[in-house]
Design a protein around this motif. Structure first.
Motif, PDB file in Angstrom:
ATOM      1  N   ALA A  46      22.163  -9.548 -17.875  1.00  0.00           N
ATOM      2  CA  ALA A  46      22.170  -8.488 -18.891  1.00  0.00           C
ATOM      3  C   ALA A  46      20.959  -7.581 -18.760  1.00  0.00           C
ATOM      4  O   ALA A  46      21.055  -6.359 -18.979  1.00  0.00           O
ATOM      5  CB  ALA A  46      22.233  -9.114 -20.289  1.00  0.00           C
ATOM      6  N   THR A  47      19.814  -8.158 -18.377  1.00  0.00           N
ATOM      7  CA  THR A  47      18.608  -7.333 -18.223  1.00  0.00           C
ATOM      8  C   THR A  47      18.798  -6.299 -17.122  1.00  0.00           C
ATOM      9  O   THR A  47      18.488  -5.109 -17.301  1.00  0.00           O
ATOM     10  CB  THR A  47      17.400  -8.234 -17.900  1.00  0.00           C
ATOM     11  OG1 THR A  47      17.217  -9.136 -18.985  1.00  0.00           O
ATOM     12  CG2 THR A  47      16.133  -7.415 -17.692  1.00  0.00           C
ATOM     13  N   VAL A  48      19.309  -6.738 -15.979  1.00  0.00           N
ATOM     14  CA  VAL A  48      19.528  -5.809 -14.869  1.00  0.00           C
ATOM     15  C   VAL A  48      20.603  -4.789 -15.243  1.00  0.00           C
ATOM     16  O   VAL A  48      20.440  -3.576 -15.033  1.00  0.00           O
ATOM     17  CB  VAL A  48      19.915  -6.576 -13.583  1.00  0.00           C
ATOM     18  CG1 VAL A  48      20.287  -5.600 -12.474  1.00  0.00           C
ATOM     19  CG2 VAL A  48      18.786  -7.494 -13.146  1.00  0.00           C
ATOM     20  N   LEU A  49      21.696  -5.265 -15.796  1.00  0.00           N
ATOM     21  CA  LEU A  49      22.800  -4.361 -16.162  1.00  0.00           C
ATOM     22  C   LEU A  49      22.316  -3.264 -17.109  1.00  0.00           C
ATOM     23  O   LEU A  49      22.558  -2.071 -16.873  1.00  0.00           O
ATOM     24  CB  LEU A  49      23.931  -5.172 -16.819  1.00  0.00           C
ATOM     25  CG  LEU A  49      25.125  -4.349 -17.290  1.00  0.00           C
ATOM     26  CD1 LEU A  49      25.945  -3.837 -16.113  1.00  0.00           C
ATOM     27  CD2 LEU A  49      26.012  -5.176 -18.234  1.00  0.00           C
ATOM     28  N   ASN A  50      21.615  -3.651 -18.160  1.00  0.00           N
ATOM     29  CA  ASN A  50      21.244  -2.676 -19.183  1.00  0.00           C
ATOM     30  C   ASN A  50      20.150  -1.724 -18.697  1.00  0.00           C
ATOM     31  O   ASN A  50      20.092  -0.576 -19.127  1.00  0.00           O
ATOM     32  CB  ASN A  50      20.774  -3.397 -20.446  1.00  0.00           C
ATOM     33  CG  ASN A  50      21.875  -4.250 -21.051  1.00  0.00           C
ATOM     34  OD1 ASN A  50      23.048  -4.095 -20.726  1.00  0.00           O
ATOM     35  ND2 ASN A  50      21.484  -5.178 -21.916  1.00  0.00           N
ATOM     36  N   ARG A  51      19.308  -2.219 -17.807  1.00  0.00           N
ATOM     37  CA  ARG A  51      18.229  -1.372 -17.293  1.00  0.00           C
ATOM     38  C   ARG A  51      18.742  -0.347 -16.279  1.00  0.00           C
ATOM     39  O   ARG A  51      18.294   0.805 -16.291  1.00  0.00           O
ATOM     40  CB  ARG A  51      17.175  -2.270 -16.629  1.00  0.00           C
ATOM     41  CG  ARG A  51      15.912  -1.526 -16.195  1.00  0.00           C
ATOM     42  CD  ARG A  51      14.986  -2.442 -15.389  1.00  0.00           C
ATOM     43  NE  ARG A  51      15.564  -2.786 -14.101  1.00  0.00           N
ATOM     44  CZ  ARG A  51      15.508  -4.005 -13.534  1.00  0.00           C
ATOM     45  NH1 ARG A  51      14.890  -5.009 -14.158  1.00  0.00           N
ATOM     46  NH2 ARG A  51      16.080  -4.218 -12.361  1.00  0.00           N
ATOM     47  N   GLU A  52      19.675  -0.755 -15.416  1.00  0.00           N
ATOM     48  CA  GLU A  52      20.009   0.047 -14.233  1.00  0.00           C
ATOM     49  C   GLU A  52      21.287   0.869 -14.330  1.00  0.00           C
ATOM     50  O   GLU A  52      21.462   1.803 -13.555  1.00  0.00           O
ATOM     51  CB  GLU A  52      20.122  -0.871 -13.011  1.00  0.00           C
ATOM     52  CG  GLU A  52      18.836  -1.602 -12.656  1.00  0.00           C
ATOM     53  CD  GLU A  52      17.753  -0.692 -12.102  1.00  0.00           C
ATOM     54  OE1 GLU A  52      18.061   0.444 -11.667  1.00  0.00           O
ATOM     55  OE2 GLU A  52      16.568  -1.114 -12.117  1.00  0.00           O
ATOM     56  N   PHE A  53      22.195   0.499 -15.219  1.00  0.00           N
ATOM     57  CA  PHE A  53      23.535   1.101 -15.177  1.00  0.00           C
ATOM     58  C   PHE A  53      23.864   1.819 -16.487  1.00  0.00           C
ATOM     59  O   PHE A  53      23.508   1.346 -17.567  1.00  0.00           O
ATOM     60  CB  PHE A  53      24.581   0.016 -14.888  1.00  0.00           C
ATOM     61  CG  PHE A  53      24.379  -0.660 -13.541  1.00  0.00           C
ATOM     62  CD1 PHE A  53      24.835  -0.068 -12.369  1.00  0.00           C
ATOM     63  CD2 PHE A  53      23.701  -1.875 -13.444  1.00  0.00           C
ATOM     64  CE1 PHE A  53      24.632  -0.670 -11.124  1.00  0.00           C
ATOM     65  CE2 PHE A  53      23.502  -2.492 -12.203  1.00  0.00           C
ATOM     66  CZ  PHE A  53      23.967  -1.887 -11.040  1.00  0.00           C
ATOM     67  N   ASN A  54      24.554   2.957 -16.376  1.00  0.00           N
ATOM     68  CA  ASN A  54      25.007   3.659 -17.586  1.00  0.00           C
ATOM     69  C   ASN A  54      26.521   3.852 -17.608  1.00  0.00           C
ATOM     70  O   ASN A  54      27.031   4.729 -18.287  1.00  0.00           O
ATOM     71  CB  ASN A  54      24.263   4.983 -17.776  1.00  0.00           C
ATOM     72  CG  ASN A  54      24.460   5.928 -16.612  1.00  0.00           C
ATOM     73  OD1 ASN A  54      25.162   5.620 -15.656  1.00  0.00           O
ATOM     74  ND2 ASN A  54      23.843   7.092 -16.694  1.00  0.00           N
ATOM     75  N   SER A  55      27.218   3.006 -16.862  1.00  0.00           N
ATOM     76  CA  SER A  55      28.676   2.981 -16.909  1.00  0.00           C
ATOM     77  C   SER A  55      29.100   1.559 -16.573  1.00  0.00           C
ATOM     78  O   SER A  55      28.443   0.878 -15.780  1.00  0.00           O
ATOM     79  CB  SER A  55      29.247   3.967 -15.888  1.00  0.00           C
ATOM     80  OG  SER A  55      30.651   3.814 -15.761  1.00  0.00           O
ATOM     81  N   VAL A  56      30.170   1.115 -17.191  1.00  0.00           N
ATOM     82  CA  VAL A  56      30.699  -0.220 -16.884  1.00  0.00           C
ATOM     83  C   VAL A  56      32.210  -0.136 -16.728  1.00  0.00           C
ATOM     84  O   VAL A  56      32.872   0.778 -17.232  1.00  0.00           O
ATOM     85  CB  VAL A  56      30.362  -1.263 -17.981  1.00  0.00           C
ATOM     86  CG1 VAL A  56      28.895  -1.651 -17.930  1.00  0.00           C
ATOM     87  CG2 VAL A  56      30.756  -0.756 -19.363  1.00  0.00           C
TER      88      VAL A  56
END
Ligand code: G3I
Length: 301
Positions: A30-40
């Motif tokens: 979740a840390t990597v996802l929320n820091r690096e990405f703005n689309s899922v």
């Protein structure tokens, strides 16, 4: 930008990842996802087997969790996928003809209606073209309901969620070849007849090379007046991995209608490609050389 999402946003693009919602409780993930990405995009949870496990009984738990995570973290959502020959519920696999056609269109209508207003772009139809040199449709139960099943699905999706961009999505379409040309001809036909299509997704599951005409292929679709998106990027590990990731990023930035890139997972261990180690982060969440290559490409120019 110092993160993928910031650097992409500076170029007017999004940078996304496929997510399994069960992993959102993993802190590293979740840390990597929320820091690096703005689309899922949901790796599995918005597919037909997940959303309509029994005919007419819909199940939106996983998809709803992903949408709310996205809203809380300033991310847009790609919807994947309304119709596909794989991951169909067993009840649909047992149908054919008009019963299957009606069930498929009802599925599109119900799911697109449920998520109305929350989805940036839907993969309305996934992987409907054949591999190899024919340039034609893949045989499937959906195809056997009639060649117009794809346009019927796009019309139903538009009626259900007029705000979502509607995409056709496929693989082995990463250069100019018989398969991508078959899709190109379909998109051109749809545009000329007013069938609602807004975007084409290029999955880009790549090995150790990238076709030299990768950018030209994106551009020829863009020239039809549709948005293009890189939708499931992953690249086999090896000496070229970082270079190929960078080349894909540069190609998207060079095509003004290429609006974003999605990688098919966060860490190597999250990937369906297993020992290919095909993603941007190692299993501990550390940035790989491929990550730095993508970030540098986003920040260049
Ligand atoms: O959820 C079940 C679980 O209950 C069961 O115990 C387990 C046992 O095998 O299977 C679980 O389902 C698996 C599912 O992923 C969720 O993990 C399926 O077996 C497995 O087949 C499925 O694989 C997915 C695959 O699509 C299915 O075709 C991959 O995660 C997913 O990455 C992959 O994604 C596709 C895109 O949708 C379309 N383009 C190609 C891409 C890669 O194949």
């Amino acid at each position: 930008g110092t993160t993928l999402r910031a650097a992409a946003a500076e170029k007017g693009r999004y940078f996304g990842a496929a997510v399994a919602t069960g992993k959102l409780s993993d802190n590293t993930y979740a840390t990597v996802l929320n820091r690096e990405f703005n689309s899922v995009v949901a790796e599995n949870e918005m597919k037909w087997d997940a959303t309509e496990p029994q005919q007419g009984r819909f199940s939106y738990g996983g998809g709803d969790r992903l949408v709310s995570h996205a809203r809380a973290n300033g991310m847009s959502v790609r919807g994947h996928a309304l119709l596909w020959h794989q991951q169909q519920p067993s009840w649909a696999q047992g149908l054919s003809g008009s019963a299957l056609r009606n069930a498929a269109i009802n599925h599109v209508t119900q799911v697109a209606t449920h998520f109305r207003g929350q989805i940036y772009a839907w993969d309305v139809v996934n992987e409907a073209f054949a591999d190899g040199g024919s340039g034609g449709r893949r045989d499937s139960n959906l195809q056997r309901t009639g060649n117009d099943w794809i346009e019927a699905a796009f019309r139903a999706a538009r009626a259900a969620d007029p705000g979502a961009k509607l995409c056709y999505n496929d693989y082995n379409t990463d250069g100019i070849n018989a398969k991508s040309t078959g899709i190109y001809n379909m998109v051109r036909d749809f545009k000329s007849r007013g069938v609602p299509i807004d975007c084409v997704g290029f999955q880009s599951h790549l090995g150790t090379t990238i076709p030299g005409d990768y950018q030209a292929n994106l551009q020829r679709f863009a020239d039809l007046g549709v948005e293009v998106q890189i939708t499931e990027l992953d690249v086999m590990t090896g000496g070229n991995q970082a270079n190929i990731y960078a080349a894909v990023t540069r190609a998207c930035l060079a095509v003004s209608r290429c609006t974003g890139i999605t990688v098919w997972g966060v860490r190597d261990c999250d990937s369906w490609r297993g020992s290919d180690n095909a993603l941007l982060f190692d299993c501990s969440g550390n940035k790989k050389a491929a990550y730095n290559a993508v970030l540098d490409a986003l920040n260049a120019g």
